[in-house]
Design an enzyme around this catalytic site. Structure first.
Site, PDB file in Angstrom:
ATOM      1  N   ASP A 108      41.108  35.447  53.830  1.00  0.00           N
ATOM      2  CA  ASP A 108      40.483  35.594  55.153  1.00  0.00           C
ATOM      3  C   ASP A 108      41.294  36.402  56.152  1.00  0.00           C
ATOM      4  OD1 ASP A 108      42.451  33.793  56.016  1.00  0.00           O
ATOM      5  OD2 ASP A 108      41.081  32.810  57.398  1.00  0.00           O
ATOM      6  N   GLU A 109      42.198  37.250  55.650  1.00  0.00           N
ATOM      7  CA  GLU A 109      43.069  38.003  56.543  1.00  0.00           C
ATOM      8  C   GLU A 109      43.145  39.460  56.125  1.00  0.00           C
ATOM      9  OE1 GLU A 109      47.257  36.904  57.180  1.00  0.00           O
ATOM     10  OE2 GLU A 109      46.622  34.973  56.385  1.00  0.00           O
TER      11      GLU A 109
HETATM   12  P1  TTP Z   1      43.974  30.020  57.372  1.00  0.00           P
HETATM   13  O1  TTP Z   1      43.566  31.340  57.926  1.00  0.00           O
HETATM   14  O2  TTP Z   1      45.412  29.658  57.436  1.00  0.00           O
HETATM   15  O3  TTP Z   1      43.191  28.841  58.103  1.00  0.00           O
HETATM   16  P2  TTP Z   1      41.700  28.798  58.634  1.00  0.00           P
HETATM   17  O4  TTP Z   1      41.006  30.099  58.485  1.00  0.00           O
HETATM   18  O5  TTP Z   1      41.014  27.626  58.016  1.00  0.00           O
HETATM   19  O6  TTP Z   1      41.903  28.445  60.164  1.00  0.00           O
HETATM   20  P3  TTP Z   1      42.418  29.376  61.347  1.00  0.00           P
HETATM   21  O7  TTP Z   1      41.293  29.421  62.329  1.00  0.00           O
HETATM   22  O8  TTP Z   1      43.612  28.678  61.895  1.00  0.00           O
HETATM   23  O9  TTP Z   1      42.727  30.709  60.772  1.00  0.00           O
HETATM   24  O10 TTP Z   1      43.537  29.905  55.867  1.00  0.00           O
HETATM   25  C1  TTP Z   1      42.319  30.455  55.385  1.00  0.00           C
HETATM   26  C2  TTP Z   1      41.694  29.541  54.364  1.00  0.00           C
HETATM   27  O11 TTP Z   1      42.601  29.278  53.313  1.00  0.00           O
HETATM   28  C3  TTP Z   1      41.329  28.178  54.915  1.00  0.00           C
HETATM   29  O12 TTP Z   1      40.040  28.160  55.497  1.00  0.00           O
HETATM   30  C4  TTP Z   1      41.428  27.282  53.713  1.00  0.00           C
HETATM   31  C5  TTP Z   1      42.482  27.931  52.853  1.00  0.00           C
HETATM   32  N1  TTP Z   1      43.770  27.219  52.986  1.00  0.00           N
HETATM   33  C6  TTP Z   1      44.054  26.213  52.068  1.00  0.00           C
HETATM   34  O13 TTP Z   1      43.267  25.967  51.138  1.00  0.00           O
HETATM   35  N2  TTP Z   1      45.223  25.518  52.201  1.00  0.00           N
HETATM   36  C7  TTP Z   1      46.128  25.760  53.203  1.00  0.00           C
HETATM   37  O14 TTP Z   1      47.176  25.085  53.308  1.00  0.00           O
HETATM   38  C8  TTP Z   1      45.818  26.795  54.154  1.00  0.00           C
HETATM   39  C9  TTP Z   1      46.766  27.087  55.291  1.00  0.00           C
HETATM   40  C10 TTP Z   1      44.635  27.494  53.991  1.00  0.00           C
HETATM   41 MG    MG Z   2      41.903  31.872  59.097  1.00  0.00          MG
END
Ligand code: TTP
Ligand code: MG
Length: 358
Positions: A108-109
Site C-alpha cells: 500500500d505504499e
Molecule cells: P500500513 O500502511 O502500515 O498500515 P495501514 O495502511 O493499515 O494504516 P495507515 O493508515 O496507518 O497507513 O500497512 C499496510 C497494510 O499492511 C495494513 O493495512 C495491513 C498490513 N500490515 C500487517 O499485516 N501487519 C503489520 O504489522 C502492518 C504494520 C501492516
Molecule cells: Mg497504509
C-alpha cells in the site's frame, strides 16, 4: 541530486478500508483484520484496524486477544489477501501515471519522483491533491501523501497527517519538520536503537541531528553515520523503478523463413535450454507454457497449456511447446518467428519476488 521533488503515498488503514469498501455496513465501525480472536482466546496478531478501531487503542501487530479485550464489539475479519492485492494493483496503476519514476514499496505504499512533471513544491501539492482525488473517485479508498525533497522526508510527511492527509515539506522547512519527531520515526530505528539512544539522552530527531557523530559511530558502526544523516534530513537514495517478473521466455526470428518442422523443434529446444537456467537459479516454478508462432505473412498465433501443478521441468516445457505448436506446422506457409514462454510463476519457498532496475 538537486531540487528533487519526491512524493510518498500510503493508503489509509488499507486492509480494513478495502473491507469497508466491499461491505458498506462496515463503514464507521471498528473493523479489525487479523487472526481469529476466538472470543478472546485466539492466538496471533492484528494486521490492521480501521481508524474507528484505533480509537480503542488497537494497533497493527498487537496480539488479537488484547484487541478483543479493548474492543469486543468490533468486527473481526480474517485477511483476504487476494482482494487487497487486486485493489493495490489498480491503485498503483493510477499512481504510476503521475510519476517520472515510480517505486512501489509493499502492498500500500509507493514513492514517486515527479521532477519533470512539476516546477515547484506548490505545483507538486496540486498534483498530489489531484492524485488523491482520482484514487478516491475511482477506487473509493483514501490515501495520505507526503511531498519532500527526498524519499525520507516524503515518507515521514505522508505519515504526519492521516487519514487523507497531504503534507508538504519544502527544503527550507526540513529541519523544523524533523526537529520534534521522535527518533523512532526514522526508518531503521527500532525499539532497541531507541533505548540505546535514550541512554545517550536522545529522544527527538532534532537531538540526534546535533549529537556527536563519533559517539554514534562507536555505538552503531556505519548505521550511526546514516542515522545522523537521516536526522539531518539527508537521503540521496533514488526512486527506483522495479518490475515484477510475470513470465520468462525467449523468442527468435529466423534469418530466413523456415518450412522444416525439424528446424522448429530444435529451435524450441534451444530456446528452452537458454532460459531454463533462470528458473532454476532463482528457484522459480511455473504452471503454464505458451508458444508463439509468426508466419512469413506476419500472421501470429499464441497458444498456452496449463498444468495441474507447479514444476520447473525442462523436458516438460519442450514437450508441451512442441505439442502446442504442432497444428501450426501443418500450414503451407513458412515460419518467421517462434517463441516459448512460461508463466503462472511461483517464486521459491520464501515467496520472494524478482525485482530489477530498468
Ligand atoms: P500500513 O500502511 O502500515 O498500515 P495501514 O495502511 O493499515 O494504516 P495507515 O493508515 O496507518 O497507513 O500497512 C499496510 C497494510 O499492511 C495494513 O493495512 C495491513 C498490513 N500490515 C500487517 O499485516 N501487519 C503489520 O504489522 C502492518 C504494520 C501492516
Ligand atoms: Mg497504509
Amino acid at each position: 541530486m538537486f531540487n528533487r521533488i519526491i512524493l510518498h503515498v500510503d493508503l489509509d488503514a488499507f486492509f480494513a478500508a478495502v473491507e469497508q469498501r466491499e461491505n458498506p455496513e462496515l463503514k464507521g465501525k471498528p473493523v479489525i483484520i487479523g487472526a481469529d480472536p476466538k472470543g478472546g482466546a485466539g492466538r496471533g496478531v492484528v494486521s490492521t484496524a480501521s481508524y474507528e478501531g484505533r480509537e480503542f487503542g488497537i494497533r497493527s501487530a498487537m496480539p488479537i486477544s488484547k484487541a478483543w479485550r479493548l474492543c469486543p464489539e468490533g468486527v473481526y475479519l480474517r485477511p483476504n489477501f487476494g482482494l487487497y492485492e487486486k485493489a493495490s494493483e489498480k491503485i498503483m496503476a493510477i499512481l504510476r501515471k503521475y510519476a517520472d519514476k515510480f517505486e512501489q514499496v509493499g502492498i500500500d505504499e509507493a514513492f514517486l519522483d515527479v521532477g519533470s512533471k512539476v516546477r515547484d513544491f506548490d505545483e507538486a501539492a496540486r498534483l498530489a491533491d489531484r492524485m488523491k482525488q482520482e484514487v478516491l473517485n475511482k477506487e473509493k479508498l483514501t490515501c495520505s501523501v507526503g511531498v519532500g525533497p527526498n524519499k525520507l522526508i516524503a515518507k515521514l510527511a505522508s505519515d504526519y497527517r492521516k487519514p487523507y492527509g497531504l503534507t508538504i515539506v519544502k527544503p527550507e522547512n526540513v529541519k523544523n519538520f524533523l526537529k520534534p519527531l521522535p527518533v523512532r520515526k526514522i526508518p531503521g530505528i527500532g525499539p532497541k536503537a531507541e533505548i540505546k539512544l535514550k541512554e545517550l539522552g536522545i529522544k527527538t530527531i532534532g537531538e540526534l541531528a546535533i549529537f556527536n557523530k563519533k559517539t554514534l559511530i562507536e555505538m552503531f558502526g556505519k548505521w550511526g553515520i546514516l542515522m545522523h544523516e537521516y536526522a539531518n534530513g539527508i537521503d540521496n537514495s533514488e526512486v527506483i523503478e522495479k518490475y515484477e517478473v510475470k513470465s520468462i521466455g525467449r523468442e527468435m526470428t529466423f534469418e530466413e523463413d523456415v518450412g522444416d518442422s525439424g528446424v522448429i523443434f530444435t529451435t524450441i529446444d534451444r530456446l528452452v535450454d537458454d532460459f531454463h537456467g533462470e528458473l532454476t537459479d532463482s528457484d522459480i516454478k511455473f504452471k503454464t507454457v505458451s508458444i508463439k508462432i509468426r508466419y512469413e505473412d506476419f500472421e501470429t498465433h499464441t497458444r498456452a497449456k496449463s498444468l495441474q501443478f507447479y514444476t520447473d521441468d525442462r523436458q516438460k516445457i519442450k514437450d508441451i511447446s512442441k505439442e502446442l505448436i504442432l497444428k501450426f506446422l501443418q500450414s503451407k506457409k513458412k515460419i518467421r518467428l517462434v517463441g516459448v514462454r512460461v508463466s503462472g510463476l511461483r517464486f521459491g519457498g520464501k515467496q520472494k519476488t524478482l525485482v530489477g532496475e530498468f
